[in-house]
Write a protein that holds these residues in place. Sequence first.
Motif, short mmCIF file in Angstrom:
data_model
loop_
_atom_site.label_atom_id
_atom_site.label_comp_id
_atom_site.label_asym_id
_atom_site.label_seq_id
_atom_site.Cartn_x
_atom_site.Cartn_y
_atom_site.Cartn_z
N LEU A 41 0.81 -1.22 0.00
CA LEU A 41 0.00 0.00 0.00
C LEU A 41 0.84 1.26 0.00
O LEU A 41 0.29 2.37 0.02
CB LEU A 41 -0.95 0.01 1.20
N ALA A 42 2.14 1.12 -0.03
CA ALA A 42 3.01 2.29 -0.06
C ALA A 42 2.73 3.09 -1.33
O ALA A 42 2.67 2.56 -2.44
CB ALA A 42 4.48 1.86 -0.03
N GLY A 43 2.52 4.38 -1.17
CA GLY A 43 2.23 5.25 -2.31
C GLY A 43 0.76 5.41 -2.62
O GLY A 43 0.40 6.25 -3.44
N PHE A 44 -0.11 4.62 -1.97
CA PHE A 44 -1.55 4.71 -2.24
C PHE A 44 -2.27 5.68 -1.32
O PHE A 44 -3.50 5.74 -1.35
CB PHE A 44 -2.19 3.32 -2.15
N ILE B 135 -9.09 -6.43 -6.16
CA ILE B 135 -7.87 -6.16 -6.93
C ILE B 135 -7.86 -4.71 -7.36
O ILE B 135 -8.85 -4.19 -7.91
CB ILE B 135 -7.79 -7.07 -8.17
N ASN B 136 -6.74 -4.05 -7.12
CA ASN B 136 -6.54 -2.66 -7.55
C ASN B 136 -5.43 -2.62 -8.58
O ASN B 136 -4.43 -3.35 -8.46
CB ASN B 136 -6.16 -1.78 -6.36
N SER B 137 -5.56 -1.77 -9.56
CA SER B 137 -4.54 -1.67 -10.60
C SER B 137 -3.28 -1.01 -10.06
O SER B 137 -3.24 -0.50 -8.93
CB SER B 137 -5.06 -0.86 -11.77
N LEU B 138 -2.29 -0.93 -10.89
CA LEU B 138 -1.09 -0.16 -10.58
C LEU B 138 -1.46 1.29 -10.36
O LEU B 138 -2.47 1.80 -10.84
CB LEU B 138 -0.08 -0.27 -11.72
N PHE B 139 -0.63 1.99 -9.61
CA PHE B 139 -0.73 3.44 -9.48
C PHE B 139 0.68 4.00 -9.50
O PHE B 139 1.54 3.59 -8.72
CB PHE B 139 -1.43 3.84 -8.18
N ASP B 140 0.93 4.93 -10.43
CA ASP B 140 2.23 5.58 -10.52
C ASP B 140 2.15 6.92 -9.79
O ASP B 140 1.51 7.86 -10.28
CB ASP B 140 2.59 5.82 -11.99
N PRO B 141 2.77 7.03 -8.62
CA PRO B 141 2.66 8.28 -7.86
C PRO B 141 3.34 9.47 -8.53
O PRO B 141 3.05 10.61 -8.18
CB PRO B 141 3.31 7.94 -6.51
N VAL B 142 4.22 9.20 -9.49
CA VAL B 142 4.90 10.29 -10.20
C VAL B 142 3.97 10.92 -11.23
O VAL B 142 3.78 12.14 -11.29
CB VAL B 142 6.20 9.79 -10.86
N THR B 143 3.36 10.10 -12.07
CA THR B 143 2.46 10.61 -13.12
C THR B 143 1.02 10.68 -12.66
O THR B 143 0.19 11.33 -13.31
CB THR B 143 2.53 9.70 -14.36
N GLY C 147 -5.85 5.46 -5.72
CA GLY C 147 -4.78 6.00 -6.54
C GLY C 147 -5.17 7.29 -7.25
O GLY C 147 -6.00 7.27 -8.15
N GLY C 148 -4.57 8.39 -6.82
CA GLY C 148 -4.72 9.64 -7.55
C GLY C 148 -5.95 10.45 -7.20
O GLY C 148 -6.58 10.28 -6.15
N ALA C 149 -6.32 11.32 -8.13
CA ALA C 149 -7.36 12.32 -7.89
C ALA C 149 -8.75 11.74 -7.76
O ALA C 149 -9.67 12.45 -7.35
CB ALA C 149 -7.33 13.37 -9.00
N GLN C 150 -8.95 10.47 -8.11
CA GLN C 150 -10.28 9.87 -7.98
C GLN C 150 -10.76 9.88 -6.53
O GLN C 150 -11.97 9.84 -6.27
CB GLN C 150 -10.28 8.44 -8.51
N GLU C 151 -9.84 9.95 -5.58
CA GLU C 151 -10.20 9.94 -4.16
C GLU C 151 -10.42 11.34 -3.58
O GLU C 151 -10.66 11.48 -2.39
CB GLU C 151 -9.08 9.27 -3.35
#
Length: 612
Positions: free
Chosen positions: A510-513, A535-543, A560-564
């Motif tokens: 969960l690191a980065g999520f 199951i959750n997809s990949l999340f790239d914290p940079v992009t 992951g990202g702005a969806q939250e």
Amino acid sequence: MVRALVTVIVGAMVTGVVIGLLPGISADDGWAVLTVAIVLGVLGAVLRPLLVTLLTRIGWAGVVAGWIVVQGLLVWIALQVTPGIQVDGFWSAFWASWLGAILMSIGLWVVTAGQHGVATRHLLRANRRYRRSVAPTDVPGVIMIQIDGLSAPLTRWAIETGNLPTIGRWLRTGSHTLTEWHARMPATTPASQAGLLHGASDRVPAFRWYEKTPGRLVVTNRPEDAALVESRLSNGRGLLADGGVSVSNVFSGDAPTSLLTMSTVRGRRPGPARYLSAYLLDPFGLTRSLVLAAGEIVKELHQARRQRLRGVEPRMHRDWRYVLLRGATNVLLRNLNLTVIAEQMMRGAPAVFCDLVDYDEIAHHAGPARPEALASLDGIDGVLAILEEVAAAAPRPYRFVILSDHGQSQGATFRQRYGLTLEDLIRGQGTDDVVVAAGGNLALVYFTRLPCRVTREQIDKRYPELLPTLTGHAGIGWVMVRSEADGAVVLGPDGQRRLRDDHVDGTDPLAGFGPHAADDLRRHDTLDHTGDLVINSLFDPVTGEVAAFEELIGCHGGLGGAQEQPVLVHPREWRVTDPLIGSDAVHLVLCGWLEQVGCRSSAGGEPPRAPR
């Protein structure tokens, strides 16, 4: 007066063009053309309200037939009674009416585009009977507009770029403030609206899910499933219970007036409601909206082609179904929603909650920050500006709350990246008893032959390569599964996290999520009908990119990202004292505000005072 003069002039020009183009109709001179345009305007103003009432009583057949022939009938009468006009018969008038309606819509759009107050004046004229019959009150009402899929970061950006000038003005003048809140997993409209409208988001584990006992897939954008889910959510005291109005939502919030709402659409009495009949038969209603929708479709074809020619990535194929859907949501539904909300405001409704889906649909297919998605916010902001003007003439003062249900995260899809779907990957491990319910970058997996929640040990025994294959795949960020020994466990490519005490072996999956990831998963593990595997997809914290398990460039559902990161724009004096974690928390705040202004009773208290 000026509006009437402009309408007559444009109408006369259109009438002249129609007479010149179509056989079977002729005019002696220009005065006859001007006269028939005036006569047609008067006939429409006098007869159309009566026809709306009559055809509504007949039912859907009457309304649809009326939409097709009423304008032709009015044109035929106008041509018959105007001196200096010759017409062969009704059908000549019928085709003239349709050509004239199209040209009139285009002409008025060209003449009035950008003019302040044109739409407002039309809405006030259409609802003038309520201005006479509804007594005023000092008790404020609240209009809650949900901009579906808009994240807080993108809201700030759209304000800076000028795509949300009305909201920007509210923030700059200090009448409103902006608060970001956290959408707990699943970040979907049904789950968030279950919380916002009913305070019961824990009854919705995803956009779609499988229920083992009845053996059925529940999909919340189907009316029968939305009604089933609302029956589980409702306690009779939803957000809109005290005289509120639900417009274009998934669930009703226990509103006594529920219009265009998925969960209640099948419970309506047969036949069209008057507001819908009036919209269909209004020359500024459906016919005009269809013309503008055609323009939206042309714009979509151009923008999709531009993406292809410029090599924009990530992108997806935008087929004819989406092309039509964009015209429907970005014009037809938006205009209908505006018409309905304005009518309810003029009736003095204490609270209205409406979901505008325009931005969300375009962002799914074009990308949440792409020019066409941002441009759709201009239209939504225009709705807010018109409603603000309508409020000035309404029988009660209105306050505005603008919120979203979730944001969106962008990225090439799982299939685009790896050439197969998640279901292909799972079935490739020998599973033939599986249902994969995907929504955005979240998927719930069910082993249908095994009752109850299937454990990690059972899966390893039956399909020993499944979990290693999933956790080792580059497109998967983590997998949650229930262990007989350890409870809920989150598995990643190089480690695992035990949720009951957050013990991590190896690398934390969960690191980065984000800071809420573990709490969101602990909660999700307790929900009815959650998957045997989550199951959750990949999340790239940079992009900030994810990989949706369905074919959508902009997506939401998982972590992951702005969806939250949805947004809440509200009057500055209405305070938010604690961080808003989840839509249930926002529900409590909204209920408190409604009680504060007097348009909602507290639990067990007196109902709010209605307009006299």
